[in-house]
Motif scaffolding. Structure first.
Motif, short mmCIF file in Angstrom:
data_model
loop_
_atom_site.label_atom_id
_atom_site.label_comp_id
_atom_site.label_asym_id
_atom_site.label_seq_id
_atom_site.Cartn_x
_atom_site.Cartn_y
_atom_site.Cartn_z
N LEU A 1 23.98 8.30 9.63
CA LEU A 1 22.55 8.59 9.57
C LEU A 1 22.27 9.80 8.68
O LEU A 1 21.26 9.83 7.96
CB LEU A 1 21.98 8.80 10.97
N ASN A 2 23.14 10.79 8.72
CA ASN A 2 22.96 11.96 7.86
C ASN A 2 23.02 11.57 6.39
O ASN A 2 22.26 12.09 5.57
CB ASN A 2 23.99 13.04 8.19
N VAL A 3 23.90 10.65 6.04
CA VAL A 3 23.98 10.16 4.66
C VAL A 3 22.69 9.43 4.30
O VAL A 3 22.14 9.62 3.20
CB VAL A 3 25.21 9.25 4.47
N LEU A 4 22.19 8.61 5.22
CA LEU A 4 20.92 7.91 4.96
C LEU A 4 19.79 8.89 4.72
O LEU A 4 18.95 8.69 3.84
CB LEU A 4 20.56 6.99 6.12
N LYS A 5 19.73 9.96 5.53
CA LYS A 5 18.68 10.97 5.37
C LYS A 5 18.74 11.61 3.99
O LYS A 5 17.72 11.79 3.33
CB LYS A 5 18.80 12.05 6.45
N VAL A 6 19.94 11.96 3.56
CA VAL A 6 20.12 12.60 2.25
C VAL A 6 19.62 11.67 1.15
O VAL A 6 19.00 12.11 0.18
CB VAL A 6 21.60 12.98 2.03
N LYS A 7 19.86 10.37 1.32
CA LYS A 7 19.44 9.38 0.32
C LYS A 7 18.00 8.93 0.53
O LYS A 7 17.53 8.04 -0.16
CB LYS A 7 20.37 8.17 0.37
N ASN A 8 17.32 9.54 1.53
CA ASN A 8 15.95 9.16 1.88
C ASN A 8 15.87 7.67 2.21
O ASN A 8 14.92 6.98 1.85
CB ASN A 8 14.98 9.52 0.75
N GLY A 9 16.89 7.20 2.91
CA GLY A 9 16.95 5.79 3.27
C GLY A 9 16.68 5.56 4.74
O GLY A 9 16.56 6.50 5.53
N LYS A 10 16.59 4.31 5.09
CA LYS A 10 16.39 3.91 6.48
C LYS A 10 17.01 2.54 6.67
O LYS A 10 16.86 1.66 5.82
CB LYS A 10 14.90 3.87 6.83
N ASN A 11 17.73 2.38 7.75
CA ASN A 11 18.33 1.10 8.08
C ASN A 11 17.37 0.35 9.01
O ASN A 11 17.09 0.82 10.11
CB ASN A 11 19.68 1.32 8.76
N ILE A 12 16.86 -0.77 8.56
CA ILE A 12 15.87 -1.52 9.34
C ILE A 12 16.49 -2.84 9.80
O ILE A 12 16.99 -3.60 8.98
CB ILE A 12 14.60 -1.78 8.53
N MET A 13 16.45 -3.06 11.10
CA MET A 13 16.97 -4.29 11.68
C MET A 13 15.94 -4.83 12.66
O MET A 13 15.27 -4.08 13.35
CB MET A 13 18.28 -4.01 12.41
N HIS A 14 15.81 -6.15 12.69
CA HIS A 14 14.88 -6.76 13.64
C HIS A 14 15.24 -8.23 13.82
O HIS A 14 16.09 -8.76 13.11
CB HIS A 14 13.44 -6.62 13.16
N GLY A 15 14.61 -8.86 14.77
CA GLY A 15 14.79 -10.29 14.97
C GLY A 15 16.05 -10.67 15.74
O GLY A 15 16.51 -11.81 15.66
N PHE A 16 16.61 -9.74 16.49
CA PHE A 16 17.80 -10.05 17.27
C PHE A 16 17.47 -11.04 18.38
O PHE A 16 16.42 -10.95 19.02
CB PHE A 16 18.39 -8.79 17.91
N LYS A 17 18.36 -11.97 18.62
CA LYS A 17 18.24 -12.92 19.73
C LYS A 17 19.58 -12.98 20.44
O LYS A 17 20.63 -12.98 19.81
CB LYS A 17 17.90 -14.31 19.22
#
Length: 65
Positions: free
Chosen positions: A39-55
């Motif tokens: 998550l710290n790497v994502l923050k540095v890259k100004n990114g976000k991991n988006i997941m949805h639609g789990f069943k």
């Protein structure tokens, strides 16, 4: 199975929202530290991991000894 799936969703939502408190409460220290690092790497890259639609289709609960 439903309770475990709900916990999985809670962890995934915490991951998406950079919610370190929820992650630390629901993961082992080793897994939490891995997630925190990622998550710290994502923050540095100004990114976000988006997941949805789990069943929940099926699951098998195992235990390591």
């Amino acid at each position: 199975k439903k309770d475990l799936f709900d916990k999985f969703i809670e962890i995934q939502n915490a991951w998406m929202n950079f919610d370190y408190d929820t992650l630390s409460k629901n993961c082992t220290n080793e897994l939490f530290n891995t997630y925190k690092s990622q998550l710290n790497v994502l923050k540095v890259k100004n990114g976000k991991n988006i997941m949805h639609g789990f069943k929940l289709l099926d699951c098998k609960v195992t235990q390591n000894s």
